[in-house]
Design a protein around this motif. Structure first.
Motif, PDB file in Angstrom:
ATOM      1  N   THR A  47       0.822  -1.209   0.000  1.00  0.00           N
ATOM      2  CA  THR A  47       0.000   0.000   0.000  1.00  0.00           C
ATOM      3  C   THR A  47       0.853   1.255   0.000  1.00  0.00           C
ATOM      4  O   THR A  47       0.615   2.184  -0.774  1.00  0.00           O
ATOM      5  CB  THR A  47      -0.934   0.008   1.226  1.00  0.00           C
ATOM      6  OG1 THR A  47      -1.855  -1.081   1.129  1.00  0.00           O
ATOM      7  CG2 THR A  47      -1.707   1.316   1.304  1.00  0.00           C
TER       8      THR A  47
ATOM      9  N   ARG B   5       1.133   3.928  -3.154  1.00  0.00           N
ATOM     10  CA  ARG B   5       0.617   5.280  -2.980  1.00  0.00           C
ATOM     11  C   ARG B   5       1.709   6.346  -3.039  1.00  0.00           C
ATOM     12  O   ARG B   5       1.453   7.465  -3.506  1.00  0.00           O
ATOM     13  CB  ARG B   5      -0.136   5.399  -1.642  1.00  0.00           C
ATOM     14  CG  ARG B   5      -1.469   4.662  -1.643  1.00  0.00           C
ATOM     15  CD  ARG B   5      -2.220   4.814  -0.344  1.00  0.00           C
ATOM     16  NE  ARG B   5      -2.657   6.174  -0.077  1.00  0.00           N
ATOM     17  CZ  ARG B   5      -3.550   6.501   0.865  1.00  0.00           C
ATOM     18  NH1 ARG B   5      -4.098   5.555   1.606  1.00  0.00           N
ATOM     19  NH2 ARG B   5      -3.887   7.756   1.054  1.00  0.00           N
TER      20      ARG B   5
ATOM     21  N   ALA C 148      -0.611   5.696   6.319  1.00  0.00           N
ATOM     22  CA  ALA C 148      -1.292   5.082   5.173  1.00  0.00           C
ATOM     23  C   ALA C 148      -1.114   3.574   5.187  1.00  0.00           C
ATOM     24  O   ALA C 148      -1.932   2.841   4.617  1.00  0.00           O
ATOM     25  CB  ALA C 148      -0.749   5.657   3.870  1.00  0.00           C
TER      26      ALA C 148
ATOM     27  N   ASN D   1      -3.202   1.903   8.920  1.00  0.00           N
ATOM     28  CA  ASN D   1      -4.638   1.615   8.873  1.00  0.00           C
ATOM     29  C   ASN D   1      -4.907   0.260   8.211  1.00  0.00           C
ATOM     30  O   ASN D   1      -5.674  -0.547   8.750  1.00  0.00           O
ATOM     31  CB  ASN D   1      -5.390   2.738   8.163  1.00  0.00           C
ATOM     32  CG  ASN D   1      -5.507   3.980   9.018  1.00  0.00           C
ATOM     33  OD1 ASN D   1      -5.454   3.916  10.247  1.00  0.00           O
ATOM     34  ND2 ASN D   1      -5.660   5.129   8.386  1.00  0.00           N
TER      35      ASN D   1
ATOM     36  N   TYR E  53     -11.561   3.185   4.117  1.00  0.00           N
ATOM     37  CA  TYR E  53     -10.202   3.300   3.601  1.00  0.00           C
ATOM     38  C   TYR E  53     -10.205   3.300   2.080  1.00  0.00           C
ATOM     39  O   TYR E  53      -9.545   4.131   1.443  1.00  0.00           O
ATOM     40  CB  TYR E  53      -9.333   2.155   4.121  1.00  0.00           C
ATOM     41  CG  TYR E  53      -7.883   2.308   3.733  1.00  0.00           C
ATOM     42  CD1 TYR E  53      -7.016   3.086   4.501  1.00  0.00           C
ATOM     43  CD2 TYR E  53      -7.381   1.705   2.587  1.00  0.00           C
ATOM     44  CE1 TYR E  53      -5.692   3.251   4.136  1.00  0.00           C
ATOM     45  CE2 TYR E  53      -6.057   1.868   2.215  1.00  0.00           C
ATOM     46  CZ  TYR E  53      -5.222   2.637   2.992  1.00  0.00           C
ATOM     47  OH  TYR E  53      -3.912   2.814   2.620  1.00  0.00           O
TER      48      TYR E  53
ATOM     49  N   ASP F 131     -11.221   7.976   2.766  1.00  0.00           N
ATOM     50  CA  ASP F 131     -11.456   8.689   4.028  1.00  0.00           C
ATOM     51  C   ASP F 131     -10.456   8.190   5.059  1.00  0.00           C
ATOM     52  O   ASP F 131     -10.767   7.336   5.901  1.00  0.00           O
ATOM     53  CB  ASP F 131     -12.894   8.448   4.495  1.00  0.00           C
ATOM     54  CG  ASP F 131     -13.249   9.241   5.748  1.00  0.00           C
ATOM     55  OD1 ASP F 131     -12.351   9.902   6.319  1.00  0.00           O
ATOM     56  OD2 ASP F 131     -14.423   9.189   6.169  1.00  0.00           O
ATOM     57  N   ASP F 132      -9.233   8.706   5.018  1.00  0.00           N
ATOM     58  CA  ASP F 132      -8.171   8.204   5.883  1.00  0.00           C
ATOM     59  C   ASP F 132      -8.459   8.436   7.362  1.00  0.00           C
ATOM     60  O   ASP F 132      -8.161   7.588   8.205  1.00  0.00           O
ATOM     61  CB  ASP F 132      -6.836   8.844   5.503  1.00  0.00           C
ATOM     62  CG  ASP F 132      -6.276   8.301   4.199  1.00  0.00           C
ATOM     63  OD1 ASP F 132      -6.727   7.207   3.775  1.00  0.00           O
ATOM     64  OD2 ASP F 132      -5.415   8.952   3.586  1.00  0.00           O
ATOM     65  N   TRP F 133      -9.034   9.608   7.695  1.00  0.00           N
ATOM     66  CA  TRP F 133      -9.304   9.891   9.111  1.00  0.00           C
ATOM     67  C   TRP F 133     -10.432   9.005   9.631  1.00  0.00           C
ATOM     68  O   TRP F 133     -10.331   8.417  10.713  1.00  0.00           O
ATOM     69  CB  TRP F 133      -9.655  11.353   9.325  1.00  0.00           C
ATOM     70  CG  TRP F 133     -10.002  11.632  10.765  1.00  0.00           C
ATOM     71  CD1 TRP F 133     -11.206  11.975  11.275  1.00  0.00           C
ATOM     72  CD2 TRP F 133      -9.107  11.547  11.892  1.00  0.00           C
ATOM     73  NE1 TRP F 133     -11.141  12.110  12.645  1.00  0.00           N
ATOM     74  CE2 TRP F 133      -9.858  11.854  13.046  1.00  0.00           C
ATOM     75  CE3 TRP F 133      -7.763  11.235  12.028  1.00  0.00           C
ATOM     76  CZ2 TRP F 133      -9.306  11.870  14.331  1.00  0.00           C
ATOM     77  CZ3 TRP F 133      -7.205  11.239  13.315  1.00  0.00           C
ATOM     78  CH2 TRP F 133      -7.975  11.551  14.430  1.00  0.00           C
TER      79      TRP F 133
ATOM     80  N   ALA G 134      -9.148   5.583  10.144  1.00  0.00           N
ATOM     81  CA  ALA G 134      -8.281   5.413  11.311  1.00  0.00           C
ATOM     82  C   ALA G 134      -9.091   5.035  12.537  1.00  0.00           C
ATOM     83  O   ALA G 134      -8.759   4.089  13.262  1.00  0.00           O
ATOM     84  CB  ALA G 134      -7.481   6.687  11.553  1.00  0.00           C
TER      85      ALA G 134
END
Length: 385
Positions: free
Chosen positions: A95, A99, A236, A239, A305, A309-311, A314
């Motif tokens: 990942t 990225r 990144a 998660n 994920y 929506d990374d936050w 998390a």
């Protein structure tokens, strides 16, 4: 987010389940007893496209997401054939590189990670840092066009089967003088890079290692991503790590519950199957409920994920890891208890899960640190550490 999986996802579950049952827990147990690796299973999973299902198609992956990769690990684990290195190689390392890596890094590493011909380990934990990643002492410094790394890592999985380790280090910020995170790809055959196995009390084909990094010299392109955004790049990968740890815990819990319910239907005492007694049936039913709740949390985390929506991911990933860890420990314990003395016999396929299930609460992040995160990030409570 749909609660009904697509036909492709259903077919993927079926195919992975068939592969998992082809090998099963006896395969993993024999490999662990003989000090061997799960090479056959890993290679077959790679050839079938299961290992790289989350990676970009242009680099040999399946072009899907973390939902599908977690599905793969869940089904393998539910068949008693969970692959720990899936948490590390395609989920974390794959990942991060896909990225943030350069085109050359992607071309060098991702196709092999996708088909299983390359395995990459991940090195973040240190002897004196533990959960405090801000206290990492592994450092990187420039030397002309190269980098020199020094430090120690511990409890790093699968280094003996990896071609490289993605190392989390720190380097000096030229503006502030403070140390900031930096990620480097370190080949396991690099000069001055050594590793030593940690003797563990549980049997597993995947071993844990302490790393010794003493003046390891790396080329300029060993650095992954930007020097100024490594913290974002690190998370990144963390998660997906939590999502995949949840998948393994949930799958393992399903495996244990299947064993327990089958035994409760067959085992008779006083001419009655023991599963007819509420003292046996109710705890198993409660385990089923808690497994399903943890699975929903994991699927939500994977969906967030994959949606970018990374936050949100998390918070969801941490909660999924907490729920899955608790459900896993409880279900394994109840499965052993349902079997009585037979639960401690190797032939019933549960006793080795007792030690492994404790790991569900501890790694890759402890339940206490998850509660710290939720208390601070979601409840707005003062930071306690």
């Amino acid at each position: 987010m749909s609660f009904i999986e697509t036909e492709e996802q259903k077919e993927l579950r079926k195919a992975v389940s068939e592969l998992g049952h082809k090998y099963g827990w006896t395969y993993l147990l024999e490999k662990a007893k003989n000090g061997e690796k799960t090479t056959e299973l890993w290679e077959e999973a790679g050839k079938l496209g299961f290992l790289g299902v989350n990676l970009p198609e242009e680099y040999g992956g399946g072009g899907a997401g973390m939902y599908e990769l977690s599905l793969v690990l869940e089904e393998l684990s539910a068949a008693g054939a969970g692959l720990l290195m899936m948490v590390v190689s395609p989920a974390i390392c794959g990942t991060i590189i896909s990225r943030y890596g350069t085109d050359e890094q992607k071309q060098t590493w991702l196709p092999g990670i996708a088909d299983g011909s390359i395995t990459m380990a991940f090195g973040i934990t240190e002897p004196d840092a533990g959960s405090n990643s801000h206290n990492i002492i592994t450092t990187a410094r420039r030397d002309g066009d190269e980098w020199i790394l020094n430090g120690r890592k511990t409890y790093i999985s699968g280094v003996d089967q990896a071609q490289a380790v993605l190392i989390v280090s720190r380097m000096a910020d030229s503006k502030t003088g403070k140390l900031k995170p930096a990620l480097f790809i370190v080949p396991t055959d690099a000069p001055n890079f050594e590793y030593q196995a940690i003797e563990m009390g549980m049997r597993s084909p995947e071993k844990q290692f302490t790393l010794f990094i003493d003046d390891v010299r790396l080329p300029a392109d060993a650095l992954v991503g930007s020097e100024d955004a490594a913290l974002m790049q690190l998370f990144a990968g963390l998660n997906p790590e939590r999502i995949m740890a949840s998948a393994m815990a949930i799958g393992t819990a399903r495996y244990a519950l299947d064993k327990a319910t089958a035994y409760a239907k067959e085992r008779q005492v006083f001419k009655t199957p023991i599963g007819a007694h509420q003292a046996i049936a109710h705890p198993l039913a409660q385990c089923y409920v808690e497994i399903e709740l943890a699975k929903l949390a994991m699927q939500k985390a994977a969906f967030l994920y994959d949606s970018g929506d990374d936050w949100g991911a998390a918070t969801a990933a941490n909660m999924a890891k907490y729920a899955a860890g608790e459900a896993g420990v409880k279900t394994v314990d109840q499965a052993v208890h349902t079997h009585g003395g037979n639960g401690l016999a190797v032939e019933y396929g549960l006793v080795d899960l007792l030690a492994a299930s404790r790991l569900m609460r501890i790694a890759p992040v402890s339940r206490e640190m998850i509660l710290n995160f939720i208390a601070q990030a979601n409840l707005g409570l003062p930071k306690s550490y």
